[in-house]
Design a protein around this motif. Structure first.
Motif, PDB file in Angstrom:
ATOM      1  N   TYR A  25       6.810  -3.007  -9.993  1.00 25.57           N
ATOM      2  CA  TYR A  25       5.412  -2.631 -10.191  1.00 25.57           C
ATOM      3  C   TYR A  25       5.240  -1.915 -11.524  1.00 25.57           C
ATOM      4  CZ  TYR A  25       4.130  -3.600  -5.303  1.00 25.57           C
ATOM      5  OH  TYR A  25       3.864  -4.200  -4.099  1.00 25.57           O
ATOM      6  N   ASP A  81       0.375   0.737 -10.094  1.00 29.88           N
ATOM      7  CA  ASP A  81      -0.040   0.722  -8.695  1.00 29.88           C
ATOM      8  C   ASP A  81      -0.539  -0.679  -8.355  1.00 29.88           C
ATOM      9  OD1 ASP A  81      -2.529   0.515  -9.927  1.00 29.88           O
ATOM     10  OD2 ASP A  81      -3.138   2.560  -9.429  1.00 29.88           O
ATOM     11  N   HIS A  82      -1.390  -0.801  -7.355  1.00 29.24           N
ATOM     12  CA  HIS A  82      -1.854  -2.125  -6.939  1.00 29.24           C
ATOM     13  C   HIS A  82      -2.792  -2.781  -7.952  1.00 29.24           C
ATOM     14  CE1 HIS A  82      -4.780   0.728  -5.416  1.00 29.24           C
ATOM     15  NE2 HIS A  82      -5.668  -0.237  -5.363  1.00 29.24           N
ATOM     16  N   TYR A 111       3.043  -6.917 -11.250  1.00 31.12           N
ATOM     17  CA  TYR A 111       4.206  -6.840 -10.368  1.00 31.12           C
ATOM     18  C   TYR A 111       4.886  -8.203 -10.346  1.00 31.12           C
ATOM     19  CZ  TYR A 111       1.070  -9.131  -7.028  1.00 31.12           C
ATOM     20  OH  TYR A 111       0.201 -10.005  -6.426  1.00 31.12           O
ATOM     21  N   THR A 164      -4.030   3.097   0.472  1.00 29.19           N
ATOM     22  CA  THR A 164      -3.639   3.589  -0.849  1.00 29.19           C
ATOM     23  C   THR A 164      -4.807   4.287  -1.538  1.00 29.19           C
ATOM     24  OG1 THR A 164      -2.051   1.780  -1.053  1.00 29.19           O
ATOM     25  CG2 THR A 164      -2.685   2.906  -3.086  1.00 29.19           C
ATOM     26  N   ARG A 216       2.182   5.350  -0.889  1.00 29.71           N
ATOM     27  CA  ARG A 216       3.001   4.205  -1.304  1.00 29.71           C
ATOM     28  C   ARG A 216       3.911   4.593  -2.464  1.00 29.71           C
ATOM     29  NH1 ARG A 216      -0.059  -1.297  -2.374  1.00 29.71           N
ATOM     30  NH2 ARG A 216       2.112  -1.963  -2.606  1.00 29.71           N
ATOM     31  N   PHE A 226       5.344   2.169  -4.492  1.00 33.75           N
ATOM     32  CA  PHE A 226       5.226   1.139  -5.519  1.00 33.75           C
ATOM     33  C   PHE A 226       6.583   0.840  -6.143  1.00 33.75           C
ATOM     34  CE2 PHE A 226       0.845   2.567  -5.133  1.00 33.75           C
ATOM     35  CZ  PHE A 226       0.205   1.345  -4.984  1.00 33.75           C
ATOM     36  N   ASP A 283       8.127  -3.835  -1.915  1.00 31.28           N
ATOM     37  CA  ASP A 283       7.509  -4.146  -0.630  1.00 31.28           C
ATOM     38  C   ASP A 283       7.987  -5.534  -0.210  1.00 31.28           C
ATOM     39  OD1 ASP A 283       6.006  -1.733  -0.835  1.00 31.28           O
ATOM     40  OD2 ASP A 283       4.533  -2.771  -2.077  1.00 31.28           O
TER      41      ASP A 283
END
Length: 169
Positions: free
Chosen positions: A62, A65-66, A70, A122, A130, A132, A135
């Motif tokens: 990552y 973050d989201h 990634y 999150t 999380r 990161f 996963d």
């Protein structure tokens, strides 16, 4: 969602680097092609040492973050990755504390719903936070088990990030 100790795994498969924003744009999305390749009959027939019939999606490396980039590897769990088939990579998934989410029902909708729960958790600052790091989605006949790595209570990353090894050139 419950907290579990995710076991270590070694996964061999195909990889792409992407972002959630890119995946929301059909012109830039790479994951559908990755899953088509991984889901083709015999895609992993030449991978030695396979431990089960499940498909694994490992999200790792990552950028942040989201919202950042990634790497996703879709493949199979193996005992060892001594000889990688051409075009494949190996990724070691560390055993760490993780949130377990279960996606059941029609796919991919059930899995999308579970990821939306993860993103809500999150963004709301839910505990545990999380990590990161790495996963894992385990796709099996009953659905998908999603293991989301968490930070320990004292704020340090939970375990080392996964290590991706490219196939020899």
């Amino acid at each position: 969602m419950i907290i579990v100790d995710r076991p270590e795994a070694l996964v061999v498969g195909y990889a792409v680097r992407t972002t959630n924003a890119a995946e929301a744009d059909p012109a830039r999305a790479q994951l559908p092609g990755l899953w088509t390749r991984a889901g083709a009959p015999g895609a992993f027939a030449h991978v030695p040492g396979r431990i089960d019939e499940n498909l694994y999606a490992v999200l790792t490396d990552y950028e942040s973050d989201h919202n950042g980039a990634y790497t996703q590897v879709v493949g199979v769990a193996v005992r060892t990755a001594a000889r990688l088939p051409e075009g494949m990579v190996a990724v070691r998934v560390p055993g760490v504390p993780a949130l377990l989410f279960e996606a059941r029902g029609p796919m991919p909708g059930a899995l999308v719903d579970v990821w939306q729960q993860v993103w809500s958790h999150t963004e709301s600052g839910g505990a545990p936070a999380r990590a990161f790091t790495t996963d894992v989605e385990i796709h099996h006949p009953d659905g998908v088990d999603l293991f989301v790595a968490t930070l320990p209570s004292f704020g340090e990353p939970s375990g080392p990030p996964a290590q991706v090894q490219a196939a020899p050139a």
